[in-house]
Design a protein around this motif. Structure first.
Motif, PDB file in Angstrom:
ATOM      1  N   GLY A  79      44.516  46.359  42.276  1.00 12.06           N
ATOM      2  CA  GLY A  79      44.070  46.086  43.634  1.00 12.06           C
ATOM      3  C   GLY A  79      45.075  45.201  44.344  1.00 12.06           C
ATOM      4  O   GLY A  79      45.821  45.630  45.206  1.00 12.06           O
ATOM      5  N   THR A  80      45.150  43.937  43.915  1.00 15.51           N
ATOM      6  CA  THR A  80      46.045  42.951  44.517  1.00 15.51           C
ATOM      7  C   THR A  80      47.314  42.818  43.687  1.00 15.51           C
ATOM      8  O   THR A  80      47.274  42.903  42.459  1.00 15.51           O
ATOM      9  N   ILE A 133      41.440  45.842  40.679  1.00 15.01           N
ATOM     10  CA  ILE A 133      40.722  46.029  41.935  1.00 15.01           C
ATOM     11  C   ILE A 133      39.290  45.512  41.767  1.00 15.01           C
ATOM     12  O   ILE A 133      38.676  45.680  40.718  1.00 15.01           O
ATOM     13  N   THR A 134      38.801  44.836  42.800  1.00 12.47           N
ATOM     14  CA  THR A 134      37.436  44.310  42.773  1.00 12.47           C
ATOM     15  C   THR A 134      36.780  44.549  44.121  1.00 12.47           C
ATOM     16  O   THR A 134      37.466  44.784  45.123  1.00 12.47           O
ATOM     17  N   GLU A 135      35.467  44.474  44.143  1.00 15.42           N
ATOM     18  CA  GLU A 135      34.742  44.628  45.401  1.00 15.42           C
ATOM     19  C   GLU A 135      34.799  43.348  46.227  1.00 15.42           C
ATOM     20  O   GLU A 135      34.733  43.390  47.446  1.00 15.42           O
ATOM     21  N   GLU A 136      34.938  42.210  45.557  1.00 18.77           N
ATOM     22  CA  GLU A 136      35.023  40.945  46.275  1.00 18.77           C
ATOM     23  C   GLU A 136      36.468  40.666  46.683  1.00 18.77           C
ATOM     24  O   GLU A 136      37.405  41.138  46.055  1.00 18.77           O
ATOM     25  N   GLU A 137      36.617  39.842  47.728  1.00 16.65           N
ATOM     26  CA  GLU A 137      37.946  39.432  48.168  1.00 16.65           C
ATOM     27  C   GLU A 137      38.534  38.480  47.142  1.00 16.65           C
ATOM     28  O   GLU A 137      37.856  37.592  46.630  1.00 16.65           O
ATOM     29  N   VAL A 138      39.809  38.676  46.823  1.00 11.81           N
ATOM     30  CA  VAL A 138      40.472  37.853  45.812  1.00 11.81           C
ATOM     31  C   VAL A 138      40.989  36.570  46.460  1.00 11.81           C
ATOM     32  O   VAL A 138      41.722  36.612  47.448  1.00 11.81           O
ATOM     33  N   ASP A 139      40.610  35.433  45.890  1.00  9.66           N
ATOM     34  CA  ASP A 139      41.089  34.141  46.379  1.00  9.66           C
ATOM     35  C   ASP A 139      42.576  34.010  46.040  1.00  9.66           C
ATOM     36  O   ASP A 139      42.999  34.345  44.925  1.00  9.66           O
ATOM     37  N   GLU A 140      43.356  33.500  46.978  1.00  7.11           N
ATOM     38  CA  GLU A 140      44.806  33.380  46.764  1.00  7.11           C
ATOM     39  C   GLU A 140      45.141  32.501  45.571  1.00  7.11           C
ATOM     40  O   GLU A 140      46.181  32.688  44.935  1.00  7.11           O
TER      41      GLU A 140
END
Length: 199
Positions: A93-94, A113-120
């Motif tokens: 994902g990221t 990849i995840t459904e939640e936003e990845v914290d930087e």
């Protein structure tokens, strides 16, 4: 459940590769060290972006820090296929990228990849919570090799239409720039049916 971070500090290989035929290829990145192999699945565009960014980072590191970085190259020595069977740990994902000045290495991190936003703070970090990751340290020579092979892999797919840029299929291509007419198919007006014959 805590995350799993696959770390390769001195990989024997870190390559882009595909499985399948042009038009139906699946893209992978694969890191290996001795008998340890970790593969991740990603999109063609992600391979292109990662290769471009790694190349740009190497150029920037050479300019700003005077690091011994080889110039860009189109050739690469490792043309061997992915190690089979290719069993991906996750879909990417990221993506994260950094420079480890102490190790003199480019650090590539690929997060699931995840459904939640990845914290930087999770990217290139060792937080216990977050998506699984593959982290690879590449010396500049390895990084240049990765870039050259990745560009070659991406461009080895189907040729693109010179008018619209979409991939050309073996059985033709409906070009949006030609209002849906099929490129490569020529209709001879003398072979068109004569309206007088229909009476």
């Amino acid at each position: 459940m805590s995350r799993v971070i696959h770390v390769f500090r001195s990989p024997d290989r870190f390559i882009a590769g595909t499985v399948g035929q042009p038009g139906d290829r699946t893209f992978y990145l694969q890191a290996t060290h001795e008998k340890r192999v970790v593969s991740v699945m990603l999109e063609k565009q992600q391979v292109q972006v990662l290769a471009d960014r790694v190349g740009a980072m190497l150029d920037e590191v050479r300019k700003r820090f005077g690091a011994p970085v080889p110039p860009p190259a189109e050739e690469f020595s490792d043309a061997d296929p992915l190690i089979s069977p290719v069993e991906p740990e996750f879909r990417v994902g990221t993506m994260g990228l950094g420079w480890d000045a102490e190790a003199g290495s480019v650090v590539v991190e690929l997060l699931a990849i995840t459904e939640e936003e990845v914290d930087e703070s999770v990217v290139l970090g060792d937080a216990e919570e977050g998506p699984d990751a593959l982290r690879v340290f590449l010396v500049p020579e390895q990084a240049r090799e990765f870039v050259a092979r990745a560009h070659s892999i991406v461009s080895a797919g189907r040729p693109t239409c010179p008018l619209c840029g979409e991939p050309l299929d073996p059985d033709g291509h409906l070009c949006i720039r030609l209002n849906g007419y099929r490129r490569g198919v020529h209709i001879d007006p003398h072979e068109a049916p004569d309206s007088d014959d229909d009476e």
